[in-house]
Write an enzyme that holds these catalytic residues in place. Structure first.
Site, PDB file in Angstrom:
ATOM      1  N   TRP A 168       0.867  -1.183   0.000  1.00  0.00           N
ATOM      2  CA  TRP A 168       0.000   0.000   0.000  1.00  0.00           C
ATOM      3  C   TRP A 168       0.901   1.229   0.000  1.00  0.00           C
ATOM      4  O   TRP A 168       1.755   1.371   0.878  1.00  0.00           O
ATOM      5  CB  TRP A 168      -0.864  -0.060   1.254  1.00  0.00           C
ATOM      6  CG  TRP A 168      -1.807   1.079   1.482  1.00  0.00           C
ATOM      7  CD1 TRP A 168      -2.684   1.613   0.582  1.00  0.00           C
ATOM      8  CD2 TRP A 168      -1.985   1.787   2.713  1.00  0.00           C
ATOM      9  NE1 TRP A 168      -3.405   2.623   1.190  1.00  0.00           N
ATOM     10  CE2 TRP A 168      -3.002   2.751   2.490  1.00  0.00           C
ATOM     11  CE3 TRP A 168      -1.403   1.710   3.980  1.00  0.00           C
ATOM     12  CZ2 TRP A 168      -3.432   3.626   3.479  1.00  0.00           C
ATOM     13  CZ3 TRP A 168      -1.832   2.564   4.968  1.00  0.00           C
ATOM     14  CH2 TRP A 168      -2.832   3.518   4.725  1.00  0.00           C
ATOM     15  N   ASP A 202      -0.588  -5.084   9.721  1.00  0.00           N
ATOM     16  CA  ASP A 202      -1.614  -4.175   9.235  1.00  0.00           C
ATOM     17  C   ASP A 202      -2.814  -5.033   8.848  1.00  0.00           C
ATOM     18  O   ASP A 202      -2.749  -5.826   7.902  1.00  0.00           O
ATOM     19  CB  ASP A 202      -1.107  -3.380   8.027  1.00  0.00           C
ATOM     20  CG  ASP A 202      -2.064  -2.268   7.614  1.00  0.00           C
ATOM     21  OD1 ASP A 202      -3.152  -2.166   8.218  1.00  0.00           O
ATOM     22  OD2 ASP A 202      -1.727  -1.507   6.693  1.00  0.00           O
ATOM     23  N   LYS A 234     -13.339  -1.173   5.667  1.00  0.00           N
ATOM     24  CA  LYS A 234     -13.822  -2.153   4.699  1.00  0.00           C
ATOM     25  C   LYS A 234     -14.868  -3.084   5.302  1.00  0.00           C
ATOM     26  O   LYS A 234     -15.923  -3.307   4.718  1.00  0.00           O
ATOM     27  CB  LYS A 234     -12.651  -2.986   4.158  1.00  0.00           C
ATOM     28  CG  LYS A 234     -11.495  -2.174   3.575  1.00  0.00           C
ATOM     29  CD  LYS A 234     -11.881  -1.373   2.367  1.00  0.00           C
ATOM     30  CE  LYS A 234     -10.676  -0.821   1.615  1.00  0.00           C
ATOM     31  NZ  LYS A 234      -9.855   0.104   2.400  1.00  0.00           N
TER      32      LYS A 234
END
Length: 410
Positions: free
Chosen positions: A140, A221, A257
């Site tokens: 990311w 993460d 999400k």
């Protein structure tokens, strides 16, 4: 006429991802397709508010005890406690022994930042040389900025093998073997962004063995728990496995999400230490850092998540919503794969169904991406990553035919 300024500053480059989104929005084509941004869409291509979230919003609206007072600096206790149990496991020994310092953050980005900032001030005691983080290649993009902004040295470990379109486990392990003790290893807990390629359980065990033996520090993460596979426990397996080995670690957690709370910025940082006393000290230092940056985290999203996680009936409804989202993504993977096979598109496309979560690394080259955007109005990032959520039963065939065309001609 130019005017002098005390600021010696140039215009920063635009964010590449949001630049793609802007181009998509400006495109008048009726056949345009956006597979760039990582946000869930329903089969009509529309944002989807989870039914359980709608229900809880109503409960909050009608609750006369709800006010707009500040939350504690470290966040809403009902939220941070439940969030920790969700990712670490309700029966986690570290939680029972009070060795987990949990702080509410500005979604996963804020958790990554606060974790990086904390480690820049309080790095692993066994580190050799400057504080260093190893991130996957690719990762990311925000990971690089977050760590560099706090002065932590960036290094990369091989992750994606462009030949197999899978995990480069040998390169990954070799990089860990060469890392200095005390180095921070940033790991995607599940649904790796941007590749969609995750280690198997056996590969996670290999990685854990090297990380522990080399005295490296795992920094997880976790942005897609429950969203990746539809199974909360499966998606948290890697974190819990490391935890079961008695490792001190850090977990960044996002509810963007898996709750669809993209704009509410609900997240948490969990730091697992070796003792209760250390955990108390860690949390006090996290509070000092948080106070100087945001003072207090936002309440609304945290209240929604807390109500769901702490109520068995609402929790069950949420798991059904998760399965709806994860299931649609899996259907789109299979549908895209079947269309490409049907078209006899050159190359192997099994990676589309082997990968997991919102994203897929298609293997399209930058030239092919440019061509598919110019000729077919399909918008994706230049590295060939697509958001599977942008596909639906109305556009997947068009997308597959566009991919087939550029693979054959570009």
């Amino acid at each position: 006429m130019s005017v002098s300024s005390v600021f010696d500053v140039s215009v920063a480059p635009a964010d590449a991802l949001f630049g793609v989104l802007a181009a998509y929005r400006a495109d008048p084509s009726p056949t345009k397709v956006d597979v760039s941004v990582g946000a869930y869409r329903d089969n009509s291509g529309k944002p989807w508010v989870l039914p359980v979230v709608r229900k809880v919003e109503g409960l909050i609206k009608d609750d006369p005890t709800v006010d707009h007072e500040y939350l504690p600096i470290t966040g809403l206790p009902d939220f941070t406690s439940a969030a920790g149990k969700l990712v670490l496991g309700a029966d986690a020994v570290a939680i029972k022994e009070e060795r987990v310092a949990s702080v509410q953050t500005i979604s996963g980005t804020g958790a990554n930042h606060l974790g990086a900032l904390f480690l820049s001030r309080h790095p692993p005691a066994n580190k050799v040389g400057p504080t260093t983080v190893y991130i996957s290649n690719p990762t990311w993009p925000n990971h690089k900025q977050i760590f560099s902004n706090v002065g932590i040295v960036l290094k990369e470990y091989p992750y994606f093998d462009p030949k197999t379109l899978g995990l480069d486990i040998n390169g990954f392990l070799s990089s860990l073997e060469s890392a200095e003790p005390g180095s921070i290893i940033l790991l995607h807990a599940c649904a790796h962004n941007p590749t969609g390629v995750d280690p198997t359980k056996e590969q996670w065990k290999q990685l854990a063995e090297v990380i522990i033996r080399k005295k490296l520090f795992p920094f997880f993460d976790c942005a897609y728990q429950g969203f990746a596979s539809g199974d909360l426990d499966r998606d948290a397996w890697a974190v819990r496995y490391f935890l079961s080995l008695g490792v001190e670690l850090l977990v960044c957690q996002s509810f963007a999400k898996n709750f669809g709370l993209y704009g509410e910025r609900a997240g948490a940082l969990h730091v697992v230490s070796s003792s209760k006393d250390t955990s108390v000290a860690v949390k006090s230092q996290l509070a000092v850092l948080q106070r100087s940056e945001i003072s207090n985290p936002p309440a609304y999203g945290a209240r929604i998540v807390a109500k769901v996680l702490n109520n068995p009936s609402l929790f069950k409804e949420w798991t059904e919503d998760l399965q709806t989202m994860a299931g649609r993504i899996q259907v789109m993977r299979k549908s895209l794969y079947d269309k490409l096979v049907e078209l006899k598109t050159p190359g192997s496309w099994t990676h589309i169904v082997d990968q997991i979560g919102m994203f897929s690394f298609t293997g399209l080259t930058p030239a092919q991406v440019a061509k598919i955007t110019k000729e077919y109005h399909v918008y994706l990032t230049t590295n060939g990553r697509i958001s599977m959520a942008g596909l639906n039963s109305n556009n997947v065939e068009y997308f597959a035919k566009a991919v087939d065309s550029v693979v054959r001609t570009a």
